[in-house]
Design an enzyme around this catalytic site. Structure first.
Site, mmCIF file in Angstrom:
data_model
loop_
_atom_site.group_PDB
_atom_site.id
_atom_site.type_symbol
_atom_site.label_atom_id
_atom_site.label_comp_id
_atom_site.label_asym_id
_atom_site.label_seq_id
_atom_site.Cartn_x
_atom_site.Cartn_y
_atom_site.Cartn_z
ATOM 1 N N CYS A 1 7.631 -1.128 -1.724
ATOM 2 C CA CYS A 1 8.769 -2.049 -1.755
ATOM 3 C C CYS A 1 9.870 -1.712 -0.766
ATOM 4 O O CYS A 1 10.400 -2.608 -0.090
ATOM 5 C CB CYS A 1 9.345 -2.127 -3.169
ATOM 6 S SG CYS A 1 10.136 -0.599 -3.769
ATOM 7 N N HIS B 1 12.998 0.036 -7.586
ATOM 8 C CA HIS B 1 12.443 -1.050 -6.783
ATOM 9 C C HIS B 1 13.538 -1.652 -5.928
ATOM 10 O O HIS B 1 14.719 -1.642 -6.304
ATOM 11 C CB HIS B 1 11.830 -2.122 -7.699
ATOM 12 C CG HIS B 1 11.231 -3.281 -6.975
ATOM 13 N ND1 HIS B 1 10.202 -3.146 -6.075
ATOM 14 C CD2 HIS B 1 11.524 -4.616 -7.003
ATOM 15 C CE1 HIS B 1 9.874 -4.337 -5.604
ATOM 16 N NE2 HIS B 1 10.674 -5.248 -6.143
ATOM 17 N N ARG C 1 0.318 -2.168 12.389
ATOM 18 C CA ARG C 1 -0.308 -3.143 11.497
ATOM 19 C C ARG C 1 -0.723 -2.530 10.159
ATOM 20 O O ARG C 1 -1.814 -2.754 9.655
ATOM 21 C CB ARG C 1 -1.501 -3.828 12.186
ATOM 22 C CG ARG C 1 -1.121 -4.501 13.486
ATOM 23 C CD ARG C 1 -2.280 -5.266 14.094
ATOM 24 N NE ARG C 1 -2.563 -6.478 13.339
ATOM 25 C CZ ARG C 1 -1.915 -7.630 13.485
ATOM 26 N NH1 ARG C 1 -0.901 -7.725 14.345
ATOM 27 N NH2 ARG C 1 -2.258 -8.691 12.779
ATOM 28 N N ASP D 1 10.791 -11.420 -2.736
ATOM 29 C CA ASP D 1 10.159 -10.120 -2.955
ATOM 30 C C ASP D 1 8.748 -10.118 -2.372
ATOM 31 O O ASP D 1 7.857 -10.786 -2.886
ATOM 32 C CB ASP D 1 10.106 -9.813 -4.451
ATOM 33 C CG ASP D 1 9.886 -8.337 -4.751
ATOM 34 O OD1 ASP D 1 9.350 -7.635 -3.875
ATOM 35 O OD2 ASP D 1 10.257 -7.892 -5.857
ATOM 36 N N GLU E 1 0.830 -1.212 0.000
ATOM 37 C CA GLU E 1 0.000 0.000 0.000
ATOM 38 C C GLU E 1 0.859 1.254 0.000
ATOM 39 O O GLU E 1 1.986 1.256 0.487
ATOM 40 C CB GLU E 1 -0.972 -0.012 1.185
ATOM 41 C CG GLU E 1 -0.354 -0.319 2.545
ATOM 42 C CD GLU E 1 -0.232 0.895 3.448
ATOM 43 O OE1 GLU E 1 -0.086 2.022 2.928
ATOM 44 O OE2 GLU E 1 -0.259 0.711 4.680
#
Length: 257
Positions: free
Chosen positions: A70, A108, A65, A122, A40
């Site tokens: 990435c 990334h 939580r 990943d 997210e």
């Protein structure tokens, strides 16, 4: 990461501490993480700072939580795997865009885990593999996330191109990096109007039968390959984040400019 943090992190996705750092445990850890910790970008659309520091990431992902993108997800997962005895290297990748052109370096963050052979791990690329992929394998590799192939990239740099179901995913570099090396690109991704992360909020998570994604106000369910979509009313958004992703928010993330 100390013992109590390891326990709390493993509790986050209902895992017990593996008896040894082997590939079977690595596979179980990755899939459990994908099914419990969402990909997210909500912090960007809530005006929250993103800090690529282990304590800040632990507070966000474990204590509060939440999920992340990435740099956050793979960054903290690397800390956990290292604490569990795995040999982990942070690798930079260039994500392929339209026309099959790779983006900038540090676009990334992915992980290399060395056991008897090197593995690509990943948990921060959204819809991707359920488990680790053999980095030295050039034949197709299949798992619940699809069909993957890792091949040598053009040139003489040792880079690897990773494809997913025949589509280019990202170009992985061989050189190791530290988490701090990704800070400038993380800042760009979180602030630039050219970044796709600033365009709209997205929250996505692997489920036992597919994937659930909330992109802006569109709820997307993929179950056994069948996709359904519905645009949610404003009043439905906060309950949807909680019910489908376990995320408690006090306000709705803003849309991108």
């Amino acid at each position: 990461m100390d013992k109590s943090q390891i326990t709390r992190y493993l509790d986050r996705f209902d895992m017990v501490r593996p008896t040894e750092p082997d590939v079977q445990s690595l596979r179980a850890l990755q899939l459990a993480h994908l099914k419990a910790v969402p990909f997210e970008n909500l912090s960007i659309h809530l005006g929250e700072p993103i800090a690529l520091e282990p304590d800040a990431l632990f507070d966000k992902i474990v204590v509060r939580r939440r999920g992340g993108f990435c740099y956050e997800l793979n960054g903290l997962f690397a800390e956990l795997l290292t604490a569990l005895g795995y040999r982990v290297t942070l690798l930079a990748a260039r994500v392929f865009g339209g026309g099959g052109v790779p983006g900038p370096l540090f676009d990334h963050l992915a992980l290399r885990v060395d056991l008897d052979e090197p593995w690509l791990v990943d948990v921060g690329f959204g819809d991707f593999s359920d488990g680790p992929l053999r980095l030295d394998e050039r034949a197709e590799q299949k798992d619940g996330g699809g069909a993957f192939r890792i091949g040598l990239a053009p040139g003489d740099h040792g880079d690897l191109d990773v494809t997913h179901n025949g589509d280019p995913g990202y170009r992985l570099t061989a050189r190791p990096y530290e988490l701090a090396d990704f800070v400038p690109m993380c800042w760009w991704q979180a602030t630039s109007p050219r970044s796709h992360f600033t365009r709209s909020p997205v929250c996505s998570m692997r489920t036992s039968r597919g994937r659930t994604t909330l992109r802006d106000r569109k709820m997307i369910h993929t179950v056994d390959g069948e996709r359904t979509e519905r645009v949610l009313d404003e009043i439905e958004l906060l309950p949807a984040y909680l019910d489908h992703f376990g995320i408690t928010l006090d306000r709705v993330p803003s849309t991108g400019a």
